[in-house]
Design an enzyme around this catalytic site. Structure first.
Site, PDB file in Angstrom:
ATOM      1  N   ASP A  34      26.604  34.765  16.733  1.00 28.02           N
ATOM      2  CA  ASP A  34      27.423  33.566  17.007  1.00 28.02           C
ATOM      3  C   ASP A  34      28.586  33.861  17.947  1.00 28.02           C
ATOM      4  O   ASP A  34      29.417  32.995  18.212  1.00 28.02           O
ATOM      5  CB  ASP A  34      27.958  32.979  15.691  1.00 28.02           C
ATOM      6  CG  ASP A  34      28.857  33.963  14.944  1.00 28.02           C
ATOM      7  OD1 ASP A  34      29.010  35.112  15.425  1.00 28.02           O
ATOM      8  OD2 ASP A  34      29.422  33.581  13.907  1.00 28.02           O
ATOM      9  N   GLN A  94      50.178  34.516  33.804  1.00 27.14           N
ATOM     10  CA  GLN A  94      50.842  33.307  33.283  1.00 27.14           C
ATOM     11  C   GLN A  94      52.055  33.798  32.489  1.00 27.14           C
ATOM     12  O   GLN A  94      52.067  33.826  31.263  1.00 27.14           O
ATOM     13  CB  GLN A  94      49.875  32.502  32.399  1.00 27.14           C
ATOM     14  CG  GLN A  94      50.442  31.161  31.913  1.00 27.14           C
ATOM     15  CD  GLN A  94      50.613  30.111  33.008  1.00 27.14           C
ATOM     16  OE1 GLN A  94      49.875  30.118  33.987  1.00 27.14           O
ATOM     17  NE2 GLN A  94      51.581  29.229  32.858  1.00 27.14           N
ATOM     18  N   HIS A 127      51.094  42.414  37.055  1.00 27.68           N
ATOM     19  CA  HIS A 127      51.421  41.585  38.221  1.00 27.68           C
ATOM     20  C   HIS A 127      52.930  41.468  38.432  1.00 27.68           C
ATOM     21  O   HIS A 127      53.422  41.642  39.555  1.00 27.68           O
ATOM     22  CB  HIS A 127      50.761  40.218  38.060  1.00 27.68           C
ATOM     23  CG  HIS A 127      50.929  39.355  39.266  1.00 27.68           C
ATOM     24  ND1 HIS A 127      50.473  39.732  40.506  1.00 27.68           N
ATOM     25  CD2 HIS A 127      51.523  38.154  39.426  1.00 27.68           C
ATOM     26  CE1 HIS A 127      50.777  38.788  41.381  1.00 27.68           C
ATOM     27  NE2 HIS A 127      51.410  37.831  40.750  1.00 27.68           N
ATOM     28  N   ASP A 166      51.274  39.629  50.658  1.00 26.70           N
ATOM     29  CA  ASP A 166      52.446  38.744  50.606  1.00 26.70           C
ATOM     30  C   ASP A 166      53.698  39.581  50.372  1.00 26.70           C
ATOM     31  O   ASP A 166      53.626  40.763  50.044  1.00 26.70           O
ATOM     32  CB  ASP A 166      52.289  37.653  49.529  1.00 26.70           C
ATOM     33  CG  ASP A 166      52.053  38.216  48.143  1.00 26.70           C
ATOM     34  OD1 ASP A 166      52.728  39.192  47.773  1.00 26.70           O
ATOM     35  OD2 ASP A 166      51.173  37.693  47.430  1.00 26.70           O
ATOM     36  N   LYS A 189      51.947  34.465  52.058  1.00 25.23           N
ATOM     37  CA  LYS A 189      50.907  33.735  51.318  1.00 25.23           C
ATOM     38  C   LYS A 189      51.565  32.662  50.456  1.00 25.23           C
ATOM     39  O   LYS A 189      52.591  32.911  49.833  1.00 25.23           O
ATOM     40  CB  LYS A 189      50.135  34.727  50.436  1.00 25.23           C
ATOM     41  CG  LYS A 189      48.956  34.140  49.719  1.00 25.23           C
ATOM     42  CD  LYS A 189      48.128  35.215  49.016  1.00 25.23           C
ATOM     43  CE  LYS A 189      48.589  35.464  47.617  1.00 25.23           C
ATOM     44  NZ  LYS A 189      47.694  36.362  46.856  1.00 25.23           N
ATOM     45  N   ARG A 191      50.722  29.653  47.404  1.00 23.91           N
ATOM     46  CA  ARG A 191      49.721  29.202  46.433  1.00 23.91           C
ATOM     47  C   ARG A 191      50.014  27.790  45.965  1.00 23.91           C
ATOM     48  O   ARG A 191      51.150  27.469  45.627  1.00 23.91           O
ATOM     49  CB  ARG A 191      49.699  30.145  45.223  1.00 23.91           C
ATOM     50  CG  ARG A 191      48.586  29.840  44.225  1.00 23.91           C
ATOM     51  CD  ARG A 191      48.573  30.833  43.074  1.00 23.91           C
ATOM     52  NE  ARG A 191      48.223  32.192  43.476  1.00 23.91           N
ATOM     53  CZ  ARG A 191      46.977  32.622  43.634  1.00 23.91           C
ATOM     54  NH1 ARG A 191      45.956  31.817  43.440  1.00 23.91           N
ATOM     55  NH2 ARG A 191      46.743  33.871  44.000  1.00 23.91           N
ATOM     56  N   SER A 220      40.672  39.168  42.973  1.00 21.58           N
ATOM     57  CA  SER A 220      39.946  38.287  42.057  1.00 21.58           C
ATOM     58  C   SER A 220      38.783  37.630  42.806  1.00 21.58           C
ATOM     59  O   SER A 220      37.691  38.185  42.870  1.00 21.58           O
ATOM     60  CB  SER A 220      40.923  37.261  41.475  1.00 21.58           C
ATOM     61  OG  SER A 220      40.258  36.415  40.586  1.00 21.58           O
ATOM     62  N   THR A 221      39.023  36.491  43.438  1.00 22.34           N
ATOM     63  CA  THR A 221      37.944  35.835  44.193  1.00 22.34           C
ATOM     64  C   THR A 221      37.725  36.488  45.552  1.00 22.34           C
ATOM     65  O   THR A 221      36.735  36.219  46.224  1.00 22.34           O
ATOM     66  CB  THR A 221      38.288  34.360  44.460  1.00 22.34           C
ATOM     67  OG1 THR A 221      39.451  34.317  45.316  1.00 22.34           O
ATOM     68  CG2 THR A 221      38.577  33.604  43.185  1.00 22.34           C
ATOM     69  N   THR A 224      42.208  36.257  49.148  1.00 23.07           N
ATOM     70  CA  THR A 224      43.408  36.847  49.769  1.00 23.07           C
ATOM     71  C   THR A 224      43.016  37.929  50.768  1.00 23.07           C
ATOM     72  O   THR A 224      43.522  37.977  51.889  1.00 23.07           O
ATOM     73  CB  THR A 224      44.311  37.450  48.658  1.00 23.07           C
ATOM     74  OG1 THR A 224      44.679  36.396  47.770  1.00 23.07           O
ATOM     75  CG2 THR A 224      45.552  38.106  49.234  1.00 23.07           C
TER      76      THR A 224
HETATM   77  C1  R5P Z   1      48.374  37.441  43.214  1.00 23.38           C
HETATM   78  O1  R5P Z   1      49.350  37.159  43.893  1.00 23.38           O
HETATM   79  C2  R5P Z   1      47.740  38.792  43.214  1.00 23.38           C
HETATM   80  O2  R5P Z   1      48.622  39.771  43.659  1.00 23.38           O
HETATM   81  C3  R5P Z   1      46.498  38.822  44.081  1.00 23.38           C
HETATM   82  O3  R5P Z   1      46.841  38.711  45.438  1.00 23.38           O
HETATM   83  C4  R5P Z   1      45.566  37.713  43.725  1.00 23.38           C
HETATM   84  O4  R5P Z   1      45.322  37.692  42.339  1.00 23.38           O
HETATM   85  C5  R5P Z   1      44.259  37.860  44.468  1.00 23.38           C
HETATM   86  O5  R5P Z   1      43.452  36.765  44.166  1.00 23.38           O
HETATM   87  P1  R5P Z   1      42.188  36.405  45.047  1.00 23.38           P
HETATM   88  O6  R5P Z   1      41.369  37.653  45.185  1.00 23.38           O
HETATM   89  O7  R5P Z   1      41.499  35.340  44.261  1.00 23.38           O
HETATM   90  O8  R5P Z   1      42.691  35.913  46.355  1.00 23.38           O
END
Ligand code: R5P
Length: 292
Positions: A34, A94, A127, A166, A189, A191, A220-221, A224
């Site tokens: 589960d 967060q 972060h 950034d 940069k 957001r 992450s994605t 950046t």
């Molecule tokens: C945020 O400011 C972090 O330092 C990274 O630049 C951010 O998490 C990268 O995210 P992504 O790969 O989605 O652009």
């Protein structure tokens, strides 16, 4: 001290145990049909200071719960002190209220970990270091950026331009610069707090004909790094590499970054993957040895 070889970071924990010479506590773990998590410490922790090595990248919620369960099990079995080694700390981004009605997620996580019995936490390149002030017990962050920069120096890349995507991450590029010996700079940069979308500004950088390494705490994605690589190529950079501590590399991030002309992606084993070319084991071992 004993090292708890927790399920999300078993290879890293094994390396730390090897480097420190500290005894290992293995963990039996499974996920019930589960979706609920089960953990059991397979060793004696009575009277011991135990260090649980457990990263909390995806699936972060179950990994956080496993961490809490292991800490509680250690205390229930009379461990003297529980240190959580959490190379990638989920929810750390967060760390404040950006929009009304939100929660400060990392503060809730910190309280949950305290309730579970964690006495101390060590993470890597969180972060924002300020987030650790929300913890009701000692919590600190250590940096893996010099290790990442050394990876390039060891492969003959010297005097590379260290770039942060950034201004806020400029301290990261500066740490890399002390090892690489070249120039340093940053892009701009912004957001959108509602959509999460970022945009980058193509400010002029003196990168023509140079090797540039984009350093960040997290990929992450990949948006950046893709955006930054595009700007660097337009400005005549000879070669572009990227290095980050936490390579989340969601979906096709890796492909998009390589397609944007980045030669290589170098990450640590805070998030285990084939891009984890730099181990945090020496850094964490040094921290733990200093505690005994
Ligand atoms: C945020 O400011 C972090 O330092 C990274 O630049 C951010 O998490 C990268 O995210 P992504 O790969 O989605 O652009």
């Amino acid at each position: 001290m004993k090292i708890v070889v927790a399920p999300a970071s078993s290879e890293l924990a094994e390396r730390i145990a090897h480097l420190t010479g500290f005894e290992k506590i293995l963990v039996a773990s499974r996920i019930f049909p589960d979706g609920e998590s089960y953990v059991r410490l397979e060793g004696d922790v009575q009277g011991e200071h135990v260090a649980i090595v457990q990263t909390t990248c995806a699936p972060q919620d179950s990994r956080l719960l496993q961490l809490a369960f292991m800490a509680a099990a250690a205390k229930r079995n009379k461990a003297k002190k529980v240190t959580a080694i959490v190379p990638y700390l989920a929810y750390a981004r967060q760390d404040k209220i950006f929009l009304q009605g939100e929660n400060i997620s990392i503060e809730t996580i910190a309280k949950m970990l305290q309730a579970a019995g964690i006495d101390q936490l060590i993470t890597v390149n969180i972060h924002e270091a300020n987030a650790l002030e929300l913890f009701p017990f000692p919590a600190r962050t250590i940096t893996a950026i010099p290790l990442l920069a050394k990876y390039f120096v060891d492969r003959g890349v010297k005097n590379a331009f260290a770039l942060s995507p950034d201004k806020g991450a400029m301290y990261i590029a500066r740490q890399a610069q002390t090892i690489l010996g070249g120039e340093v700079g940053h892009l701009e940069k912004q957001r959108d707090r509602y959509t999460g979308q970022t945009t980058q500004t193509a400010k002029h950088l003196d990168v023509k004909g140079k090797i540039v390494i984009i350093f960040d705490d997290i990929i992450s994605t990949g948006g950046t790094i893709v955006g930054a690589a595009k700007i660097l190529k337009e400005q005549g950079a000879q070669k572009v590499f990227t290095a980050c501590v936490h390579g989340l590399l969601i979906g096709d991030a890796e492909k998009r970054i390589l397609d944007a002309g980045v030669e290589e992606i170098v990450c640590t084993d805070s998030v285990p993957s084939k891009n984890s070319k730099v181990s945090l084991a020496p850094l964490i071992s040094q921290e733990l040895k200093a505690q005994v």
